[in-house]
Scaffold this motif. Structure first.
Motif, PDB file in Angstrom:
ATOM      1  N   LYS A 116       8.209  65.104  65.051  1.00 57.51           N
ATOM      2  CA  LYS A 116       7.575  64.061  65.856  1.00 57.51           C
ATOM      3  C   LYS A 116       8.652  63.316  66.627  1.00 57.51           C
ATOM      4  N   ASN A 145       3.155  57.325  68.829  1.00 57.61           N
ATOM      5  CA  ASN A 145       1.843  57.947  69.032  1.00 57.61           C
ATOM      6  C   ASN A 145       1.251  57.475  70.357  1.00 57.61           C
ATOM      7  N   HIS A 200      -3.671  55.916  67.961  1.00 61.28           N
ATOM      8  CA  HIS A 200      -3.528  55.637  66.531  1.00 61.28           C
ATOM      9  C   HIS A 200      -4.873  55.192  65.970  1.00 61.28           C
ATOM     10  N   ASN A 212       3.297  58.888  61.578  1.00 57.63           N
ATOM     11  CA  ASN A 212       2.257  58.502  62.529  1.00 57.63           C
ATOM     12  C   ASN A 212       1.884  57.045  62.298  1.00 57.63           C
TER      13      ASN A 212
END
Length: 142
Positions: A76, A80, A83, A137
Motif C-alpha cells: 500500500k 486511501n 474509507h 487502511n
C-alpha cells in the motif's frame, strides 16, 4: 431496477488476516475455507493458492456489508481514496466512554490509532477516532 452494493473489496497483503479483523469489527463469525466450502471452491477450479490469496467478512444474516479481500500485487502506498466510517453505537451518537471502549476493542483486534478528532464542523460537533486496520487502511470510528 437500481443497482445494489455487492462487495466492498480491499487489496491486502494478508487477505485471511484482514478478513478475520473485519469480521471481528462487525461481530461476524470468521469465514474459513473449510469443508464443504473448500471442496466446492476447488472443484470449481480454484487452487489452494487462490484460497490463500482471498478472504471474506460476511454477515450470516445478509444484512450488514460483505467485505472481500484479495491479495495485493504490491505494498500500500499513500492514503486511501475511500474509507469506512464505523458507528460505535449504531443509530445514536456514542458517549465519550462508549467511543473509548469501542476504540479499545478494535485496537485489541489489531487496529492502530492514528488520532482522536474532537472539533466542531460548523454547528455540529465531531468526535471520532481515525484508525488503521492491520493492513494500514484508514477508517474512522464515530
Amino acid at each position: 431496477m437500481p443497482s445494489k452494493l455487492g462487495n466492498i473489496t480491499f487489496y491486502a497483503d494478508d487477505p485471511p488476516r484482514l478478513a478475520r479483523f473485519w469480521s471481528g469489527v462487525f461481530g461476524y463469525p470468521p469465514v474459513e475455507w473449510g469443508e464443504p466450502l473448500k471442496s466446492e471452491l476447488l472443484d470449481a477450479g480454484l487452487t489452494e493458492a487462490d484460497l490463500a490469496a482471498r478472504g471474506v467478512a460476511e454477515d450470516p444474516d445478509g444484512v450488514g456489508p460483505r467485505l472481500f479481500f484479495h491479495h495485493a500485487s504490491g505494498p500500500k502506498q499513500g492514503r486511501n481514496r475511500l474509507h469506512l466510517d464505523i458507528s460505535a453505537t449504531p443509530g445514536r451518537s456514542p458517549s465519550r466512554d462508549e467511543l473509548e471502549a469501542e476504540k479499545d476493542r478494535l485496537v485489541a483486534l489489531g487496529a492502530e490509532v492514528v488520532r482522536l478528532v474532537d472539533q466542531d464542523w460548523g454547528p455540529w460537533p465531531e468526535l471520532y477516532y481515525q484508525l488503521r486496520d492491520p493492513d494500514g487502511n484508514e477508517f474512522c470510528l464515530q
